[in-house]
Scaffold this motif. Structure first.
Motif: not given
Lengths: 190, 597
Positions: A33-37, A53, A59-64
């Motif tokens: 899991v990755k979570q960020g703001e 996510r 991989y990416s912590p950011l959604n596309l």
């Protein structure tokens, strides 16, 4: 398969706490899991957006943009602001609640019908009166748990895991209220 | 141990603790602040806020030279402040392990510039590690200390905001401890200036040895893709995660140690593909070095912007040509929610006061009060960097500008404001300085500092007395004013400007977010509508709790009716500022009790 979620709202609405609870539930079920703001200058009343996510390997912590499965919008205008992150056919769960911006730096006025506008786009728009439900339960602050309950219907995570994370994360004296808010949120979209 | 959900900053703190660090120092700066905040909860490590980054660096450097593992964390611009120490430290080298962590901010989410601090590693000839996720953030810190020990050098670890503030899973480990190494007096080594020439050559030799190490470093490895690509990718840091997200096919050379680079490994990798993309955020740090070696099939900043964040959709677009959906929100009105001073913020009172003094120019500084340069105040006319305001005001004075004054927060004053004030005194300036004392480091999240009387753990400690300090460096005019009483602040500042010499006004009011203020009961204020004369002075405070009422007032039939004021009782915290500026005194506590004094 990776589950892509976006939580959007206004500083002070509990967006970050709700995101963290979801991330903990996903982690407890063994997902990566990755979570960020973004959090910069300490402030309330600013727009807050949190990416969550989870899946076998994230991989990416950011959604596309165009990738998000479910957006949980704690406020109507913030739903509009971030809806382009959704994939076609994606789900928007929006709290039918309006928080007026401070018009100190802008003359742009709040849109008349943000929910109607989103319904013109290729998304499934579901409305929850989370703030109203929370007020009825006696505390507007648990609207974030109502929202979390609503979104839980769209995520394959077990009820007992949600429950055990809430028990860990919420202080004992507020636990019952938060559990009720979560349950109300689950019912709201039935 | 089971994996735990941690932010990048928390994972870095965990790594510092596991590495057996004994001393750690920092000055708050987003996105690095939470590292020390988190580390302060661990046992057996002294974690502290220092007055600025150079002081923090020097203290950690002292601890490392004396023989214990030491750590310092900064936001990118913080390393500028500590650069004097950072650049020379490698000449003498270190005794015990020393790591400096830089958290950069591509996209300037909470910073005054974009600055790729990887160049600092090359500039200072110091090895550089770049973790790409929370697990690596934790693991690379002990690795950095190993390198530091092995080569007796400081090591730079660089992360960016997206890693610092992203939560991910981390498998924690145990703490290793080391006995303190003896400090052996050796002036040839630790007294650098007379022997700088002697150190210069060996420093290059150390770099050659580090280049060899980089070839073997476990943080640099080739990761196979699905094989359906005729190109390769070289990348580092969080951008590795973005790139892998959108590029499952190509082989990657993932670099965890990015200075010095593993030259042979890179040359071998590049030789295997028709084309190699160097995917890196901010500046072409890797690309420039690789192209310098004469590698021809490398593509970098021709495709990938150095402005802002290199988001995954940009990488996908540049390599696959896939176009992300456009932001359609602008099809309807979407007012922004810009950052603003909190309701109850004392800076609102200071800016309201300064706006009542015509003809002044205000040089400013870095903090929440930088918002004073924006509407509705537009009070502040310069702001660049930490501690700049006082020097700027003195410079304005020497350039012949009249009535210039500096505003600076309490934490920023202690960070970098004392020396320019001393300088203005020494050089015969008449600089007026307003210290906006809100008793905390506000913008980064209410950290204590040398002027608050509390340490990083909230324990009582000595407290700087600003007035005594200012008088000791020769300021003869020092006045205190209550930030929520504009008449007091205005009177003091007017007097200060007239004073024939440097003058300081301390505008006092606590940040509403510090714990003791948050704990206080709040009583909202209300407008007695019948008595409101619609003068608009309360609107000028720019407080979001003050709304325009549908009711209007006009003094005579010839005047246009103007809206009266209304206070939102749900968000008013009772700071008293609007009541203090209300001429007919029709703004009162909702409970009817007297206020003020």
């Amino acid at each position: 398969m990776t589950h892509n979620l976006l939580f959007a709202g206004v500083g002070g609405q509990g967006v970050v706490l709700a995101s963290e609870v979801l991330a903990l539930v996903a982690a407890a079920e063994g997902y990566d899991v990755k979570q960020g703001e973004v959090h910069g200058a300490a402030q309330r009343g600013g727009a807050v957006v949190s990416h969550i996510r989870f899946g076998a390997r994230v991989y990416s912590p950011l959604n596309l943009r165009g990738q998000v499965d479910v957006m949980l919008a704690f406020e109507k205008l913030e739903a509009v602001r971030h809806a382009h992150y959704l994939k076609p056919g994606g789900v928007i769960i929006v709290n039918d609640h309006r928080i007026e911006p401070t018009y100190l730096n802008t003359t742009v006025k709040y849109p008349d019908d943000p929910i109607g506008f989103m319904k013109t786009k290729p998304f499934r728009v579901l409305t929850v009166n989370a703030t109203e439900i929370a007020r009825r339960l006696g505390n507007e602050r648990v609207a974030s748990l109502v929202m979390l309950g609503a979104v839980s219907k769209f995520i394959p995570l077990k009820a007992e895991t949600w429950d055990s994370v809430l028990r860990q994360r919420i202080p004992a004296k507020f636990l019952e209220l938060n559990q009720r808010a979560f349950a109300e949120g689950q019912r709201a979209l039935q | 141990m089971t994996k735990q959900l941690m932010s990048g900053d928390q994972a870095l703190a965990r790594g510092v603790w596991e590495a057996g660090v004994v001393f750690a120092a920092s000055y708050p700066g987003t996105p690095a602040t939470e590292i020390l905040e988190s580390l302060a909860h661990y046992p057996d490590v002294h974690a502290q806020w220092s007055v600025n980054e150079k002081v923090a660096f020097d203290e950690a450097m002292g601890a490392a030279i004396a023989g214990v593992r030491a750590f310092v964390s900064v936001k990118h611009v913080g390393l500028n402040v500590a650069a004097d120490s950072f650049m020379v430290f490698p000449y003498g080298g270190t005794n015990a392990g020393f790591v400096v962590l830089s958290a950069d901010d591509p996209g300037t989410h909470s910073s005054q510039n974009e600055q790729d601090n990887r160049y600092f590693a090359k500039f200072a000839k110091v090895p550089l590690l770049e973790p790409s996720d929370t697990q690596e953030a934790k693991d690379f810190i002990p690795l950095a200390y190993q390198i530091s020990d092995l080569f007796a050098t400081p090591v730079l670890v660089r992360v960016t905001m997206r890693l610092a503030h992203t939560k991910g899973l981390v498998e924690p480990g145990a703490r290793v401890t080391f006995p303190k190494k003896p400090f052996v007096k050796d002036n040839l080594k630790w007294v650098v200036p007379p022997f700088a020439k002697a150190h210069r050559g060996p420093l290059e030799n150390k770099l050659r040895a580090l280049e060899q190490y980089a070839e073997e470093c476990p943080a640099n490895y080739v990761e196979k893709g699905t094989g359906n690509a005729d190109y390769g990718v070289i990348t580092s840091g969080v951008v590795y995660q973005y790139a892998r997200e959108v590029l499952p096919d190509p082989d990657f050379l993932k670099l965890g140690m990015t200075f010095p680079l593993p030259k042979q490994k890179i040359l071998d990798f590049c030789a295997r593909y028709d084309q190699v993309y160097v995917v890196e955020e901010s500046e072409p740090f890797l690309e420039e070095q690789i192209k310098y070696w004469g590698v021809r099939n490398v593509v970098g900043k021709e495709r990938f912007t150095n402005v802002g964040e290199l988001l995954p959709e940009i990488i996908a677009q540049q390599i696959h040509g896939t176009v992300a959906p456009t932001d359609f929100s602008k099809e309807i009105p979407t007012p922004a929610r810009p950052p603003m001073l909190c309701i109850g913020c004392p800076h609102r009172g200071t800016f309201t006061s300064l706006n009542r003094i015509p003809g002044i120019t205000v040089t400013g500084d870095i903090g929440c009060y930088t918002l004073g340069g924006l509407p509705p105040y537009n009070t502040m006319n310069t702001s660049f960097e930490m501690g700049g305001s006082i020097g700027h005001a003195y410079g304005f004075e020497r350039a012949g500008e009249q009535k210039t004054l500096a505003v600076i927060g309490d934490s920023t004053f202690l960070h970098g404001g004392i020396q320019p004030l001393m300088d203005a005194v020494y050089n015969g300036g008449k600089t007026t300085v307003v210290i906006m004392d809100n008793r905390t480091t506000g913008m980064t999240g209410q950290e204590d500092h040398a002027g608050t009387g509390k340490d990083i753990h909230g324990q009582p400690t000595k407290k700087v007395d600003y007035e005594t300090l200012c008088r000791a460096i020769g300021v003869e005019f020092v006045k205190h004013a209550n930030a929520f009483r504009p008449e007091e602040v205005t009177a003091a500042v007017r007097e200060a400007i007239k004073f024939d010499g440097p003058a300081v006004v301390i505008s006092e009011g606590p940040c509403v977010l510090i714990p003791e203020e948050k704990a206080k009961p709040k009583v909202a204020f209300t407008v007695i509508a019948e008595e409101c004369i619609a003068c608009g002075l309360c609107f000028h405070t720019g407080c979001p709790a003050i709304l325009t009422s549908p009711e209007t007032y006009r003094a005579s039939a010839s005047q246009k009716p103007r809206p009266k004021a209304l206070i939102d009782p749900n968000i008013c915290v009772g700071c008293t500022l609007c009541a203090a500026v209300c001429p007919p005194e029709c703004i009162v506590r909702v409970d009817g009790k007297p206020w003020g004094a």
